[in-house]
Design an enzyme around this catalytic site. Structure first.
Site, mmCIF file in Angstrom:
data_model
loop_
_atom_site.group_PDB
_atom_site.id
_atom_site.type_symbol
_atom_site.label_atom_id
_atom_site.label_comp_id
_atom_site.label_asym_id
_atom_site.label_seq_id
_atom_site.Cartn_x
_atom_site.Cartn_y
_atom_site.Cartn_z
ATOM 1 N N PHE A 263 -0.746 -7.275 -11.049
ATOM 2 C CA PHE A 263 0.440 -7.857 -10.432
ATOM 3 C C PHE A 263 1.106 -6.821 -9.550
ATOM 4 O O PHE A 263 0.889 -5.625 -9.713
ATOM 5 C CB PHE A 263 1.414 -8.395 -11.485
ATOM 6 C CG PHE A 263 1.929 -7.363 -12.462
ATOM 7 C CD1 PHE A 263 3.128 -6.704 -12.232
ATOM 8 C CD2 PHE A 263 1.216 -7.067 -13.613
ATOM 9 C CE1 PHE A 263 3.607 -5.768 -13.134
ATOM 10 C CE2 PHE A 263 1.690 -6.133 -14.521
ATOM 11 C CZ PHE A 263 2.883 -5.479 -14.279
ATOM 12 N N HIS A 264 1.896 -7.296 -8.605
ATOM 13 C CA HIS A 264 2.740 -6.403 -7.822
ATOM 14 C C HIS A 264 3.887 -5.971 -8.728
ATOM 15 O O HIS A 264 4.138 -6.575 -9.764
ATOM 16 C CB HIS A 264 3.278 -7.118 -6.580
ATOM 17 C CG HIS A 264 2.205 -7.573 -5.649
ATOM 18 N ND1 HIS A 264 1.445 -6.702 -4.912
ATOM 19 C CD2 HIS A 264 1.752 -8.806 -5.339
ATOM 20 C CE1 HIS A 264 0.585 -7.374 -4.184
ATOM 21 N NE2 HIS A 264 0.748 -8.660 -4.424
ATOM 22 N N ASP A 265 4.622 -4.979 -8.339
ATOM 23 C CA ASP A 265 5.620 -4.412 -9.243
ATOM 24 C C ASP A 265 6.723 -5.374 -9.659
ATOM 25 O O ASP A 265 7.245 -5.268 -10.750
ATOM 26 C CB ASP A 265 6.220 -3.131 -8.659
ATOM 27 C CG ASP A 265 6.875 -3.349 -7.312
ATOM 28 O OD1 ASP A 265 6.627 -4.392 -6.691
ATOM 29 O OD2 ASP A 265 7.627 -2.470 -6.887
#
Length: 89
Positions: free
Chosen positions: A64-66
């Protein structure tokens, strides 16, 4: 082959993206979306669907992105929900 090609499910592209691109409208509609797009309850439903999908595929990795798994909060206490979402699984 799993030693060489480590497949994963990208959370943003699979569960947060709408399928839209510069040439067209969104193409994805999710049955768990209820209109509270950026709520903690919605994030929990989305995360539950993510792990169900991964389990059914037999994929043992995800990424996932942050900040795409947790709605933005106004305080650090609200942002604590990120840790809660990761503990759901």
């Amino acid at each position: 082959m799993n030693d060489w090609l480590r497949f994963s499910v990208a959370f943003w592209h699979t569960f947060r993206g709408t399928g839209a691109d510069p040439f067209g409208a969104p193409t994805k509609n999710w049955h768990w979306v209820d209109g509270t797009y950026n709520s903690v309850a919605m994030a929990k439903r989305r995360m539950k669907a993510n792990f169900e999908f991964i389990y059914k595929l037999g994929v043992d990795r995800w990424c996932f992105h942050d900040r795409d798994i947790d709605p933005d909060g106004k305080t650090l206490e609200v942002n604590h929900s990120l840790r809660l979402l990761l503990l759901i699984h």
